[in-house]
Design an enzyme around this catalytic site. Sequence first.
Site, PDB file in Angstrom:
ATOM      1  CG  ASP A   1      -8.153  14.177  -2.642  1.00 18.99           C
ATOM      2  OD1 ASP A   1      -8.907  14.957  -2.040  1.00 18.99           O
ATOM      3  OD2 ASP A   1      -8.516  13.475  -3.603  1.00 18.99           O
TER       4      ASP A   1
ATOM      5  CD  GLU B   1     -11.621  12.112  -6.690  1.00 20.10           C
ATOM      6  OE1 GLU B   1     -12.021  13.228  -6.313  1.00 20.10           O
ATOM      7  OE2 GLU B   1     -12.364  11.119  -6.799  1.00 20.10           O
TER       8      GLU B   1
ATOM      9  CD1 TRP C   1     -21.492  13.092   3.773  1.00 16.82           C
ATOM     10  CD2 TRP C   1     -22.834  11.914   2.452  1.00 16.82           C
ATOM     11  NE1 TRP C   1     -20.822  12.900   2.586  1.00 16.82           N
ATOM     12  CE2 TRP C   1     -21.620  12.181   1.750  1.00 16.82           C
ATOM     13  CE3 TRP C   1     -23.834  11.181   1.803  1.00 16.82           C
ATOM     14  CZ2 TRP C   1     -21.390  11.734   0.446  1.00 16.82           C
ATOM     15  CZ3 TRP C   1     -23.596  10.752   0.508  1.00 16.82           C
ATOM     16  CH2 TRP C   1     -22.389  11.033  -0.158  1.00 16.82           C
ATOM     17  CE  LYS C   2     -17.167   7.064   6.785  1.00 14.10           C
ATOM     18  NZ  LYS C   2     -16.564   6.804   5.449  1.00 14.10           N
TER      19      LYS C   2
ATOM     20  CD1 TRP D   1     -16.862   9.960  -5.763  1.00 18.12           C
ATOM     21  CD2 TRP D   1     -18.695  10.952  -4.975  1.00 18.12           C
ATOM     22  NE1 TRP D   1     -16.529  10.530  -4.551  1.00 18.12           N
ATOM     23  CE2 TRP D   1     -17.644  11.150  -4.049  1.00 18.12           C
ATOM     24  CE3 TRP D   1     -19.953  11.477  -4.683  1.00 18.12           C
ATOM     25  CZ2 TRP D   1     -17.818  11.853  -2.858  1.00 18.12           C
ATOM     26  CZ3 TRP D   1     -20.118  12.181  -3.494  1.00 18.12           C
ATOM     27  CH2 TRP D   1     -19.063  12.369  -2.614  1.00 18.12           C
TER      28      TRP D   1
ATOM     29  CG  ASP E   1     -13.310  10.863   0.114  1.00 18.98           C
ATOM     30  OD1 ASP E   1     -14.233  10.213  -0.404  1.00 18.98           O
ATOM     31  OD2 ASP E   1     -12.572  11.624  -0.532  1.00 18.98           O
TER      32      ASP E   1
END
Length: 493
Positions: free
Chosen positions: A144, A192, A13-14, A282, A16
């Site tokens: 962030d 974000e 998984w990746k 998302w 951001d």
Amino acid sequence: MRPAFHFSVPDNWKNDPQRPIFLDGEYHYYYLYNADYLAGGRGTAWRRATTRDHVAFVDRGVAIEKFTDGNGDCWSGSLVVDVDDTAGYGRGAVIALVTQARTDQVPEGAQAQYLWFSTDGGASFGPGGTDPVLADPDIAEFRDPKVIWDAVRGRWFMALAEGDRLGFYVSPDLAAWQRVGEFARDDLGLLECPDLFEMTASDGSSHWVLGVSANAKHRGLPATYAYWTGAFDGAGFVPDAAEPRWLDWGFDFYGAVTYPHHTPTGDEDATVRHAIGWANFWDYPHNTPTLLTDGYNGDDMIVRDLRLVPDAGGYCLASAPTSALRDYTTREHRLGDQEVDGHVDLPLHLAAYDLECVIEWSVDALTPTSEVGVDVCRAEGGTRFVGVGLDVGAAQVFLDRTMTINPTRGRTRAPLDTSRGRVSFRMLVDRTSVEVFVDDGRSVQSHRVFPLPSDDGIRLYARGGSATFRDLMIRELLVPESSVPAHESEEAR
């Protein structure tokens, strides 16, 4: 189904991207990575890849492990090269400010910013203590951090995502932070991954740009990278206009970051900047057949070259696929001018390519063209395809994945000036994505799609009147070993 020329995670998984840094002639790109994803594990580490041209990446493994310092896993943040040793870890140390959330704190999962440092050129990091350098348990969304060096004032500046606003902080040493201002918006959803930088426009003027990943779907706007040009005084940002512009009008360009372009001598070129965005969203993060076909979930959209250009509304960021992409052309198809009245099926069947032309259409009052475009990823018989078109009457360009396999059906739209009867048009098609760049990159849309291997047809069409696809060029693309881990690459050689 692994992409032929886009970045993808080697396994699992990746999500951001983290803003790349430039060291020793290479760009070091970090991203959130979960090595336990296929086994159902949670949490993300920071994994690193390096590139010299923003197209071919070499995997370098995990740089910050998850769940190793007692403060939770590692979320998004940013890296800086501490040239003057302001933080005390040595000149040239790489410092990462990272959001982590401890589940054993009150309130549970309180987000805070932690400092990590590297003295080996960003290959590995250690924690700079066990306490956060910036914490505020009264704010649920507190993450962030995006850090830049404010050369005018000789201090570090941070923009931090705090729900419906960005908090602004300053520090002399990356450890002690003082709040100095904010930028608030209550109509763009959760904010974000903030971004702040200065660019030189094509007319020679200098401008600050504030960017953020935002979700304005409730307003009929994108959920991608919103930005404003404006004035920055070291503590606050005043936008030139209230409404943001959008770097992408599609479904899948989230968590994007921009980073400086460097000349061969290593100097920053303020007229060019690069951008990379996560090819997902998302609403449907786990919906991908690559889990079964290739054992991974996580691609990026193509790295873009950004330039700041004047237009009727002020200044906008114009995007183009990064210039080195053409170096990975395996075959060219020069198709010249294609006159279309109805449709034309091209005699090509391709899975990964770059299509470029200028589209002209009829503006004759008796036979005006109502719509002109290209269907790609087209199944024989037309039951499945991805539609990209210009709706002349509505003055819009659209990207439609309704008629193919995709996370969610739908069409995205962006405004388009149709008054000239012609527009530049460029499209990247890969095994899991379609991106369209229109009007010299002033308008871009990116979609995550999953065509079947046999869905490889290309159809040009014009409705209402005729259209001409001038100087149509299609370049087949392949980046060898672009996503293979470094140790496997060595074995293959």
